[in-house]
Design a protein around this motif. Sequence first.
Motif, mmCIF file in Angstrom:
data_model
loop_
_atom_site.group_PDB
_atom_site.id
_atom_site.type_symbol
_atom_site.label_atom_id
_atom_site.label_comp_id
_atom_site.label_asym_id
_atom_site.label_seq_id
_atom_site.Cartn_x
_atom_site.Cartn_y
_atom_site.Cartn_z
ATOM 1 N N ARG A 261 0.847 -1.008 -0.010
ATOM 2 C CA ARG A 261 -0.077 -0.390 0.063
ATOM 3 C C ARG A 261 0.953 0.866 0.256
ATOM 4 O O ARG A 261 1.849 1.093 0.532
ATOM 5 C CB ARG A 261 -1.329 -0.192 0.560
ATOM 6 N N GLN A 262 0.674 2.116 -0.882
ATOM 7 C CA GLN A 262 1.338 3.350 -1.274
ATOM 8 C C GLN A 262 -0.002 4.327 -1.112
ATOM 9 O O GLN A 262 -0.389 4.345 -2.400
ATOM 10 C CB GLN A 262 2.122 3.368 -1.786
ATOM 11 N N ALA A 263 0.195 5.717 -0.418
ATOM 12 C CA ALA A 263 -0.767 6.426 -0.180
ATOM 13 C C ALA A 263 -2.226 5.637 -0.487
ATOM 14 O O ALA A 263 -3.056 6.750 -1.384
ATOM 15 C CB ALA A 263 -0.188 7.598 -1.671
ATOM 16 N N GLY A 264 -2.261 5.054 -0.009
ATOM 17 C CA GLY A 264 -4.097 4.792 0.055
ATOM 18 C C GLY A 264 -3.712 3.479 -1.153
ATOM 19 O O GLY A 264 -5.006 3.197 -1.175
ATOM 20 N N ARG A 265 -3.377 3.565 -1.701
ATOM 21 C CA ARG A 265 -3.915 2.747 -3.275
ATOM 22 C C ARG A 265 -2.674 1.675 -3.111
ATOM 23 O O ARG A 265 -1.477 0.921 -2.598
ATOM 24 C CB ARG A 265 -3.489 3.896 -4.484
ATOM 25 N N SER A 266 -3.300 0.346 -3.763
ATOM 26 C CA SER A 266 -2.505 -1.069 -3.662
ATOM 27 C C SER A 266 -1.266 -0.268 -5.036
ATOM 28 O O SER A 266 -1.740 0.288 -5.978
ATOM 29 C CB SER A 266 -3.524 -2.505 -4.717
ATOM 30 N N THR A 267 -0.614 -1.055 -5.246
ATOM 31 C CA THR A 267 1.086 -0.589 -5.838
ATOM 32 C C THR A 267 2.001 -2.420 -5.864
ATOM 33 O O THR A 267 1.746 -3.020 -4.901
ATOM 34 C CB THR A 267 1.771 0.129 -4.899
ATOM 35 N N PHE A 268 1.435 -3.146 -7.136
ATOM 36 C CA PHE A 268 1.869 -3.935 -7.591
ATOM 37 C C PHE A 268 3.321 -3.624 -8.454
ATOM 38 O O PHE A 268 3.740 -2.732 -9.135
ATOM 39 C CB PHE A 268 0.995 -4.302 -9.219
#
Length: 275
Positions: A261-268
């Motif tokens: 999670r980065q800045a409230g978003r999923s990072t793949f």
Amino acid sequence: MPELPEVEVSRQGLLSCLSQQSIIGAVVRTPRLRHEIPAGIDARLAGLRVEAILRRGKYLLLDCQSTCGGGWLLLHLGMSGSLRLVSLATPAQQHDHFDLVFAHTVLRLRDPRRFGALLWHEGCGVEKHPALAHLGIEPLSEDFNGDWLHAATRRRRVPIKPLLMDGRLVVGIGNIYAAESLHQAGVSPLRSSDRISRLRYRVLVDAIRATLEAAIAAGGSSVRDYVHSDGGAGCFQLSCRVYGRAGEPCLTCARPIRVIRQAGRSTFYCPSCQR
């Protein structure tokens, strides 16, 4: 959320159908979306002609005779919006909030979450509208290059992926496209923006441009509510190499794709290929 590719696909689809068409009227079915809908917008639009359809970031800009006493209609699709061209006889559904009526078709705005926007700018100079004035550089413009991005990030001690999604710096690079661009460039989403070399930024800019252009060619990404103006779906998400593939093997090195999670978003990303 519809991002730059989806909005550009919408623009291209509407341009061939609505350019130089006269507006018969408008139907407003809700007083506000993200912002209040301008009072009297239906009467203001009636009789004007659509002379051009432009895009700025994730906004569609309809030039309604702005140089001849008209203005600009600004449309933003928010989290779940879409624009459809439907027949005059098509009944409105629950989340159909706005119609722009032409002689032979209707441009219908559907927005279940009501996070979109419908705004009006009187006359010329639409770039000065408060919704647009703060927006960053266009990633498909000639001005967006590795040297520019390197210079713009020298004092930005934040991870590169959230920075790419900051519309005050660069517009329209959503979660999918940031993840895919970083993977193509071999750059870790965790790397601090000020610790990336000029050469690697040149590679990253090329990857961003290639990713966005591929997404536009594929009709964008349809992962929730987004559809084209003719009701069709985008298919770029089917070709993603990291986005949505947590735990699956990387298509480059076969190591498992990781999600954080980065800045409230999923990072793949692939921790092996991306450094």
